[in-house]
Structures are given as C-alpha cells and as structure tokens.
Design a protein around this motif. Structure first.
Motif, PDB file in Angstrom:
ATOM      1  N   HIS A 327       0.847  -1.193   0.000  1.00 54.22           N
ATOM      2  CA  HIS A 327       0.000   0.000   0.000  1.00 54.22           C
ATOM      3  C   HIS A 327       0.882   1.243   0.000  1.00 54.22           C
ATOM      4  O   HIS A 327       2.063   1.190   0.348  1.00 54.22           O
ATOM      5  CB  HIS A 327      -0.886   0.046   1.252  1.00 54.22           C
ATOM      6  CG  HIS A 327      -2.047  -0.898   1.241  1.00 54.22           C
ATOM      7  ND1 HIS A 327      -1.904  -2.269   1.281  1.00 54.22           N
ATOM      8  CD2 HIS A 327      -3.396  -0.663   1.221  1.00 54.22           C
ATOM      9  CE1 HIS A 327      -3.101  -2.837   1.279  1.00 54.22           C
ATOM     10  NE2 HIS A 327      -4.021  -1.884   1.238  1.00 54.22           N
ATOM     11  N   SER A 328       0.267   2.365  -0.360  1.00 55.13           N
ATOM     12  CA  SER A 328       0.911   3.661  -0.163  1.00 55.13           C
ATOM     13  C   SER A 328       0.123   4.425   0.894  1.00 55.13           C
ATOM     14  O   SER A 328      -1.099   4.301   0.987  1.00 55.13           O
ATOM     15  CB  SER A 328       0.966   4.463  -1.470  1.00 55.13           C
ATOM     16  OG  SER A 328      -0.335   4.849  -1.884  1.00 55.13           O
ATOM     17  N   LEU A 329       0.838   5.183   1.700  1.00 63.85           N
ATOM     18  CA  LEU A 329       0.227   6.002   2.744  1.00 63.85           C
ATOM     19  C   LEU A 329       0.700   7.436   2.560  1.00 63.85           C
ATOM     20  O   LEU A 329       1.903   7.695   2.490  1.00 63.85           O
ATOM     21  CB  LEU A 329       0.623   5.495   4.131  1.00 63.85           C
ATOM     22  CG  LEU A 329       0.166   6.349   5.323  1.00 63.85           C
ATOM     23  CD1 LEU A 329      -1.355   6.365   5.440  1.00 63.85           C
ATOM     24  CD2 LEU A 329       0.794   5.829   6.626  1.00 63.85           C
ATOM     25  N   GLU A 330      -0.249   8.348   2.468  1.00 64.25           N
ATOM     26  CA  GLU A 330       0.055   9.772   2.372  1.00 64.25           C
ATOM     27  C   GLU A 330      -0.641  10.492   3.519  1.00 64.25           C
ATOM     28  O   GLU A 330      -1.851  10.339   3.714  1.00 64.25           O
ATOM     29  CB  GLU A 330      -0.430  10.342   1.041  1.00 64.25           C
ATOM     30  CG  GLU A 330       0.217   9.717  -0.188  1.00 64.25           C
ATOM     31  CD  GLU A 330      -0.364  10.279  -1.477  1.00 64.25           C
ATOM     32  OE1 GLU A 330      -0.378  11.514  -1.621  1.00 64.25           O
ATOM     33  OE2 GLU A 330      -0.819   9.478  -2.319  1.00 64.25           O
ATOM     34  N   VAL A 331       0.119  11.257   4.270  1.00 65.16           N
ATOM     35  CA  VAL A 331      -0.436  12.030   5.391  1.00 65.16           C
ATOM     36  C   VAL A 331      -0.064  13.497   5.170  1.00 65.16           C
ATOM     37  O   VAL A 331       1.113  13.831   5.006  1.00 65.16           O
ATOM     38  CB  VAL A 331       0.114  11.537   6.745  1.00 65.16           C
ATOM     39  CG1 VAL A 331      -0.554  12.307   7.881  1.00 65.16           C
ATOM     40  CG2 VAL A 331      -0.118  10.036   6.907  1.00 65.16           C
ATOM     41  N   GLY A 332      -1.071  14.356   5.127  1.00 69.17           N
ATOM     42  CA  GLY A 332      -0.813  15.766   4.862  1.00 69.17           C
ATOM     43  C   GLY A 332      -1.878  16.672   5.445  1.00 69.17           C
ATOM     44  O   GLY A 332      -2.650  16.264   6.328  1.00 69.17           O
ATOM     45  N   ALA A 333      -1.934  17.882   4.918  1.00 71.65           N
ATOM     46  CA  ALA A 333      -2.856  18.886   5.449  1.00 71.65           C
ATOM     47  C   ALA A 333      -4.318  18.502   5.263  1.00 71.65           C
ATOM     48  O   ALA A 333      -5.191  18.972   6.012  1.00 71.65           O
ATOM     49  CB  ALA A 333      -2.585  20.222   4.764  1.00 71.65           C
ATOM     50  N   ASN A 334      -4.612  17.658   4.293  1.00 69.32           N
ATOM     51  CA  ASN A 334      -6.005  17.260   4.027  1.00 69.32           C
ATOM     52  C   ASN A 334      -6.378  15.923   4.673  1.00 69.32           C
ATOM     53  O   ASN A 334      -7.396  15.341   4.338  1.00 69.32           O
ATOM     54  CB  ASN A 334      -6.238  17.171   2.515  1.00 69.32           C
ATOM     55  CG  ASN A 334      -6.112  18.514   1.830  1.00 69.32           C
ATOM     56  OD1 ASN A 334      -6.548  19.535   2.379  1.00 69.32           O
ATOM     57  ND2 ASN A 334      -5.486  18.547   0.671  1.00 69.32           N
ATOM     58  N   GLY A 335      -5.558  15.455   5.581  1.00 68.20           N
ATOM     59  CA  GLY A 335      -5.830  14.187   6.242  1.00 68.20           C
ATOM     60  C   GLY A 335      -4.887  13.106   5.740  1.00 68.20           C
ATOM     61  O   GLY A 335      -3.762  13.402   5.307  1.00 68.20           O
ATOM     62  N   SER A 336      -5.341  11.881   5.771  1.00 69.74           N
ATOM     63  CA  SER A 336      -4.494  10.763   5.361  1.00 69.74           C
ATOM     64  C   SER A 336      -5.215   9.948   4.285  1.00 69.74           C
ATOM     65  O   SER A 336      -6.436   9.941   4.209  1.00 69.74           O
ATOM     66  CB  SER A 336      -4.154   9.872   6.551  1.00 69.74           C
ATOM     67  OG  SER A 336      -5.332   9.440   7.226  1.00 69.74           O
TER      68      SER A 336
END
Length: 342
Positions: A327-336
C-alpha cells in the motif's frame, strides 16, 4: 572467536551457516517470502462461514448470508454455527476441525469468520495449512482473527482481509446506516478485486509524509500476544495499523511500550492508528494520558508518517483492508490516504 575466523571455520568444516548469520544484519528468511494473493471471487464462487472464536447462532448470521448471496456468491455454513462451549463456538477440537475443513475444501474460495471474541490462539497450532498454501483463499475477519492475519503473513506470506464479520451485517440493507453499508460493501469490493483507497480525517497531531510498504496489523492486544511466537509480525519496512477496544489507557500504554521495546516501531514505513474504544479509568486511578499522548510518546522521534483516527477498528466506520499487500500512505494537510497497490 573473532567473526572472520568463526565464518572461516564453519565453511572449512563443511558446516551449514544458520540463516541468521550475515554480514552486519539479521536475515529473516520467512519475511523474504513473496506475497501471495488468493484469487479474487467471481459470480457463483462459494464463501464458507465458520466460527473459530466466539459462539454465534444461525439467526444472527442470516443477514450476512442473504447479502453475500445477493452479491452473486454461494454460502456454505460450518458446523460451528449454533455450536457453543461456554464463550466459544464449540470446543477447541470442533472449531479447529471446522476451520480445517474449510481451509481444505476446494469449492470454498473465501472463509468469513462469523465473529470475534476469543479462541483462535487456542487452535492456531492445531491447523494444517499445507493444502491452503498451495491453493490459498481469502480469510476474512478482524479482532481475534488478527491471530490468523499475523500467522498467514509471518509463516506463508499470504494476503488476507481485515474487515467486519457476519455479526455486523445490516438486518435490512434498504434502511441501513450509510456508513454501516459502505463498510460492508468494502468487503465485496475487495473480494471482487476492485482498487481500494481510504481517506482518514484531518487530525492536528497527524505526522505528515509519504510511505509505501506491505500493510500488516490488526488488534493491538492480539499483536502483543503474538510476540515471540511463530506468528509474530515482522514490521521492518512495512505500514503497521493497530486498533483496540475495551482496554484501560494504562494497558494500552503498556502495549505500545511492548511494540517499542520489541523493535516493531523502529523501522516502519508508516503507522496507522485506528479506532480505540477506551475503558474509563477507575475513580482515583486516572492514568493522565490520552491515546494520542501514548502514541506520540513512542513515535515522535521517528521520521515516518503517522495517521490517527483512521476508519478501522471496533466501530461503525471499519473498512476492509488487505493485509499482506503493498500500500501507499500519504499524510498531509487534508488528512491521510491509504491506497492498495496490488
């Protein structure tokens, strides 16, 4: 004896080097197994329902049967449904035999555990996975079923589905809560091979970043109890997700210390914190930390992304995840955002 002399002696003597000997790091051969995904289901395939943990009755699983049949699947009911041995769905021998039959049955393409509770750890070592490994099928469930997810990942590198079970299907889908229905439908989508992507909320203490890796995890207390066993998860380079319910905060703190002290947090690609239903502190025994405090204390100095309040766990918004799949996981200003890459 110095290392070079030791290695030279072993080779000269014709002795086999243990698999954990390497130049500079430990080799975990089981973790090098290629990931196997069971075949996705098609119309007419059969899903088996068994109860390898807590007991459940036939009336309680009827909504799940009806919905899975509406998806185009056939359903085969195991002997443990309506069985009861105190809190469990039959004796250890009965539960093991029922699950074994489904593991070996060539007509069954997926196995849904009817409910969680307790009992899988009592039978995991009674099971023979020889046929299953040759023709794997999807194992579906969460909570106590984390035992199976951990075991399949560590021993065989076989993917499985962490999701709701029969006792969470709506009685009447036409009037079901939208979130309940969405989470149940996520099981269908996974079984049919649809690309899956989930969004987590904006949480102030989310740690931003991007990562990719094999997704592993499940119920925190079960993962802790697997430590040191042949079902113990290897988390290096992986995205770990955890959730739990009904635990005191001090006990959750102890579990996270276990993850840290056993090295499971050291070399993660990313960490996902799902739902945690906390048991209220006893009066006069207040722990003084929240679940967020507990996690931050253990992971603040690591560089990988951390997503909080992700929609998994003992709660209504418990979406289906593919364990053992990249999987890929992205966590940023708009959530995850978590996206399956396989």
């Amino acid at each position: 004896m110095k290392r070079k002399r030791f290695l030279s002696f072993m080779l000269t003597a014709g002795l086999t080097l243990p698999v954990t000997v390497s130049l500079g790091k430990t080799v975990e051969t089981l973790d090098d197994l290629p990931i196997k995904q069971p075949p996705y289901l098609k119309a007419g395939d059969t899903i088996g329902i068994t109860s390898p943990a807590g007991f459940i009755t036939m009336p309680e699983i009827l909504p799940a049967i009806a919905m899975m049949e509406s998806w185009g699947f056939k359903v085969k009911i195991g002997k443990t449904i309506d069985q009861r041995d105190f809190t469990m769905g039959g004796t250890d021998q009965e539960r093991a035999a029922d699950l074994q039959q489904m593991l070996d049955d060539p007509e069954i393409k997926a196995i849904m555990c009817a409910r969680g509770g307790y009992g899988l750890v009592r039978i995991i070592d009674l099971l023979n996975f020889d046929r299953f490994v040759k023709t794997p099928k999807w194992i579906i469930g969460f909570s106590d079923v984390t035992v199976l997810h951990c075991h399949l990942n560590r021993q065989f590198g076989i993917a499985s589905i962490h999701s709701k079970m029969c006792n969470s299907f709506p009685t009447d889908p036409a009037v079901a809560d939208a979130m309940q229905l969405a989470t149940i439908m996520s099981i269908k989508k996974l079984l049919k091979g649809e690309n899956m992507q989930y969004q987590g909320p904006i949480v102030g203490i989310n740690k931003p970043g991007r990562a990719s890796g094999i997704l592993v995890g499940g119920n925190l207390s079960i993962i802790e109890s697997m430590a040191g066993t042949k079902s113990d998860l290897i988390t290096d380079g992986k995205i770990l997700f955890v959730e739990d319910t009904g635990e005191y905060l001090y006990n959750l703190d102890r579990m996270f210390w276990n993850l840290k002290r056993t090295g499971k947090l050291d070399r993660l690609a990313g960490l996902i914190i799902g739902g945690f239903k906390v048991k209220p502190d006893d009066p006069g025994e207040e722990f003084g930390k929240t679940i967020y405090d507990i996690v931050q204390e253990k992971v603040s100095h690591y560089g990988y992304p951390v997503a909080y309040d992700f929609p998994i766990g003992h709660q209504k918004n418990n979406f289906a995840l593919k364990c053992g799949v990249k999987h890929s996981l992205e966590v940023g200003a708009n959530g995850s955002r978590l996206s399956a890459l396989g």
